[in-house]
Scaffold this motif. Structure first.
Motif, PDB file in Angstrom:
ATOM      1  N   LEU A   1       3.527  -2.911   3.328  1.00  0.00           N
ATOM      2  CA  LEU A   1       3.837  -4.318   3.573  1.00  0.00           C
ATOM      3  C   LEU A   1       4.451  -4.976   2.338  1.00  0.00           C
ATOM      4  O   LEU A   1       5.392  -5.774   2.439  1.00  0.00           O
ATOM      5  CB  LEU A   1       2.565  -5.069   3.984  1.00  0.00           C
ATOM      6  CG  LEU A   1       1.925  -4.624   5.297  1.00  0.00           C
ATOM      7  CD1 LEU A   1       0.585  -5.332   5.493  1.00  0.00           C
ATOM      8  CD2 LEU A   1       2.851  -4.884   6.476  1.00  0.00           C
ATOM      9  N   ARG A   2       3.929  -4.619   1.164  1.00  0.00           N
ATOM     10  CA  ARG A   2       4.440  -5.202  -0.074  1.00  0.00           C
ATOM     11  C   ARG A   2       5.877  -4.747  -0.340  1.00  0.00           C
ATOM     12  O   ARG A   2       6.746  -5.533  -0.746  1.00  0.00           O
ATOM     13  CB  ARG A   2       3.522  -4.814  -1.239  1.00  0.00           C
ATOM     14  CG  ARG A   2       3.714  -5.646  -2.491  1.00  0.00           C
ATOM     15  CD  ARG A   2       2.824  -5.119  -3.626  1.00  0.00           C
ATOM     16  NE  ARG A   2       1.402  -5.162  -3.297  1.00  0.00           N
ATOM     17  CZ  ARG A   2       0.620  -6.213  -3.494  1.00  0.00           C
ATOM     18  NH1 ARG A   2       1.132  -7.322  -4.012  1.00  0.00           N
ATOM     19  NH2 ARG A   2      -0.665  -6.166  -3.179  1.00  0.00           N
ATOM     20  N   ASP A   3       6.138  -3.440  -0.111  1.00  0.00           N
ATOM     21  CA  ASP A   3       7.464  -2.886  -0.388  1.00  0.00           C
ATOM     22  C   ASP A   3       8.509  -3.359   0.622  1.00  0.00           C
ATOM     23  O   ASP A   3       9.641  -3.677   0.255  1.00  0.00           O
ATOM     24  CB  ASP A   3       7.411  -1.360  -0.381  1.00  0.00           C
ATOM     25  CG  ASP A   3       6.639  -0.792  -1.561  1.00  0.00           C
ATOM     26  OD1 ASP A   3       6.385  -1.547  -2.521  1.00  0.00           O
ATOM     27  OD2 ASP A   3       6.273   0.399  -1.504  1.00  0.00           O
ATOM     28  N   ARG A   4       8.146  -3.393   1.904  1.00  0.00           N
ATOM     29  CA  ARG A   4       9.122  -3.690   2.955  1.00  0.00           C
ATOM     30  C   ARG A   4       9.331  -5.182   3.181  1.00  0.00           C
ATOM     31  O   ARG A   4      10.431  -5.600   3.550  1.00  0.00           O
ATOM     32  CB  ARG A   4       8.695  -3.024   4.266  1.00  0.00           C
ATOM     33  CG  ARG A   4       8.702  -1.513   4.249  1.00  0.00           C
ATOM     34  CD  ARG A   4      10.111  -0.965   4.029  1.00  0.00           C
ATOM     35  NE  ARG A   4      10.135   0.485   3.991  1.00  0.00           N
ATOM     36  CZ  ARG A   4      10.337   1.248   5.058  1.00  0.00           C
ATOM     37  NH1 ARG A   4      10.499   0.683   6.256  1.00  0.00           N
ATOM     38  NH2 ARG A   4      10.356   2.557   4.943  1.00  0.00           N
ATOM     39  N   PHE A   5       8.285  -5.962   2.997  1.00  0.00           N
ATOM     40  CA  PHE A   5       8.371  -7.374   3.372  1.00  0.00           C
ATOM     41  C   PHE A   5       8.065  -8.322   2.211  1.00  0.00           C
ATOM     42  O   PHE A   5       7.972  -9.533   2.433  1.00  0.00           O
ATOM     43  CB  PHE A   5       7.405  -7.657   4.528  1.00  0.00           C
ATOM     44  CG  PHE A   5       7.643  -6.778   5.722  1.00  0.00           C
ATOM     45  CD1 PHE A   5       8.755  -6.948   6.523  1.00  0.00           C
ATOM     46  CD2 PHE A   5       6.752  -5.752   6.025  1.00  0.00           C
ATOM     47  CE1 PHE A   5       8.979  -6.128   7.620  1.00  0.00           C
ATOM     48  CE2 PHE A   5       6.968  -4.932   7.127  1.00  0.00           C
ATOM     49  CZ  PHE A   5       8.085  -5.119   7.920  1.00  0.00           C
ATOM     50  N   ALA A   6       7.929  -7.776   0.999  1.00  0.00           N
ATOM     51  CA  ALA A   6       7.607  -8.593  -0.169  1.00  0.00           C
ATOM     52  C   ALA A   6       6.379  -9.463   0.085  1.00  0.00           C
ATOM     53  O   ALA A   6       6.295 -10.606  -0.379  1.00  0.00           O
ATOM     54  CB  ALA A   6       8.804  -9.463  -0.572  1.00  0.00           C
ATOM     55  N   ALA A   7       5.450  -8.925   0.861  1.00  0.00           N
ATOM     56  CA  ALA A   7       4.239  -9.658   1.210  1.00  0.00           C
ATOM     57  C   ALA A   7       3.194  -9.503   0.116  1.00  0.00           C
ATOM     58  O   ALA A   7       3.294  -8.632  -0.749  1.00  0.00           O
ATOM     59  CB  ALA A   7       3.692  -9.143   2.536  1.00  0.00           C
ATOM     60  N   ALA A   8       2.199 -10.372   0.146  1.00  0.00           N
ATOM     61  CA  ALA A   8       1.028 -10.247  -0.721  1.00  0.00           C
ATOM     62  C   ALA A   8      -0.169 -10.021   0.185  1.00  0.00           C
ATOM     63  O   ALA A   8      -0.937 -10.952   0.472  1.00  0.00           O
ATOM     64  CB  ALA A   8       0.851 -11.500  -1.574  1.00  0.00           C
ATOM     65  N   PRO A   9      -0.341  -8.811   0.701  1.00  0.00           N
ATOM     66  CA  PRO A   9      -1.348  -8.560   1.734  1.00  0.00           C
ATOM     67  C   PRO A   9      -2.773  -8.697   1.221  1.00  0.00           C
ATOM     68  O   PRO A   9      -3.046  -8.546   0.023  1.00  0.00           O
ATOM     69  CB  PRO A   9      -1.058  -7.123   2.167  1.00  0.00           C
ATOM     70  CG  PRO A   9      -0.369  -6.507   1.002  1.00  0.00           C
ATOM     71  CD  PRO A   9       0.406  -7.596   0.341  1.00  0.00           C
ATOM     72  N   MET A  10      -3.701  -8.967   2.140  1.00  0.00           N
ATOM     73  CA  MET A  10      -5.103  -9.104   1.787  1.00  0.00           C
ATOM     74  C   MET A  10      -5.660  -7.757   1.330  1.00  0.00           C
ATOM     75  O   MET A  10      -5.551  -6.766   2.050  1.00  0.00           O
ATOM     76  CB  MET A  10      -5.905  -9.621   2.982  1.00  0.00           C
ATOM     77  CG  MET A  10      -7.383  -9.851   2.678  1.00  0.00           C
ATOM     78  SD  MET A  10      -8.301 -10.439   4.126  1.00  0.00           S
ATOM     79  CE  MET A  10      -7.572 -12.085   4.313  1.00  0.00           C
TER      80      MET A  10
END
Length: 322
Positions: free
Chosen positions: A275-284
């Motif tokens: 999720l971090r790599d593909r969507f630049a998200a900061a996942p829980m």
């Protein structure tokens, strides 16, 4: 916090061939908490398989294989965590043991669970501890055994491990600096994800300001430290240890294992990295919400299976089966 407990002598020589139950226990007598660093004691120091002449025979039998690892001299806590084969290090295991008491020697023997006698020692020890561990951390599996033989002064740089780790001091003395597994200043989530997915510590960085957050352990034979999965740590053998009886050589074991919970958390880290790599998200991160961790499990398993099918990659260690 500093721990300077007196060494706890193990049984007399020849007393142990098969390990009795409870060979490792918390020094304070409390139950093991899977997420808490703990000072430990053990009854393994006099085991016949762990004496230097027998270790030399073991090491010679592994010469030229990937089980034998060396490190460059003059490492520091913040050095890159690299190891080298005998040929890369231009050293031989026979020469190393011939000069084992000379300053700065460091050799590691990896994955000794593949050696029948040492694998049996590992299984006897950890199986005998299930009654202490599994009430709070069930599903022990994936046992591995690593051995570290060093002559002061040496440094094992700042790093993390996937597994829960009983670090056991058999001979000599060493100093461990360990951060709690939940310390995300010392070990950011992104660094854990990078390690679990890409098997690299490039995102993990030591700086001296972190020391104030750590636990310090000065340990000798009969002592050890329990280090939970992903807890940052580094190890030194101090030159001053030479002045102590038996201080010229340090021998320690890492007896490691996964559990149902370490596997679940590892799968969350894997999905979070995606999720971090593909969507630049900061996942829980794992452990914040049991429900979110539960919902991520099937998605992480699909991702693992896709990587295996599309790229022929094996599942990352500690993520499959449980």
């Amino acid at each position: 916090m500093s721990v300077n407990a007196q060494p706890c002598p193990g049984p007399q020589p020849d007393a142990l061939v098969r390990v009795d139950e409870g060979a490792i226990w918390r020094a304070d007598g409390k139950p093991f908490d899977p997420l808490q660093v703990a000072h430990t004691r053990h009854a393994l120091s006099a085991h016949p398989l762990l004496q230097l002449p027998r270790l030399r025979r073991l090491a010679l039998s592994l010469a030229g294989t990937s089980h034998v690892k060396y490190a460059l001299p003059n490492r520091k806590a913040g050095s890159a965590f690299h190891t080298f084969s005998e040929s890369e290090a231009k050293m031989s295991i026979a020469s190393t043991f011939d000069h084992i008491e000379e300053a700065g020697n460091w050799v590691a023997l990896y994955f000794l669970e593949d050696e029948p006698e040492y694998g049996a020692l590992l299984r006897d020890t950890l199986d005998g501890m299930k009654a202490q561990i599994e009430p709070r951390d069930p599903g022990m599996h994936g046992y591995s055994l690593f051995m570290f033989i060093a002559s002061p002064p040496t440094v094992t740089p700042f790093h993390i491990d996937r597994e829960n780790n009983f670090n056991v001091q058999v001979m000599g003395r060493k100093h461990l600096r360990v951060w709690q597994a939940h310390d995300r200043v010392a070990v950011p989530d992104a660094a854990i994800e990078d390690y679990f997915v890409h098997d690299t510590l490039r995102s993990l960085h030591y700086h001296e300001e972190l020391d104030a957050r750590a636990l310090d352990f000065d340990i000798g034979p009969g002592e050890g430290v329990y280090i939970p999965s992903t807890a940052g740590h580094y190890v030194t053998t101090e030159e001053g240890a030479w002045a102590l009886p038996g201080g010229r050589v340090s021998v320690s074991l890492a007896m490691t294992y996964f559990t149902t919970q370490t596997a679940r958390r590892a799968r969350v880290h894997l999905l979070n990295a995606f999720l971090r790599d593909r969507f630049a998200a900061a996942p829980m991160p794992p452990g914040k919400s049991g429900l979110v961790d539960h919902l991520k499990q099937p998605l992480a398993k699909i991702l693992i299976e896709s990587r295996m099918r599309l790229y022929g990659q094996a599942a990352p260690r500690g993520m499959s089966g449980h």
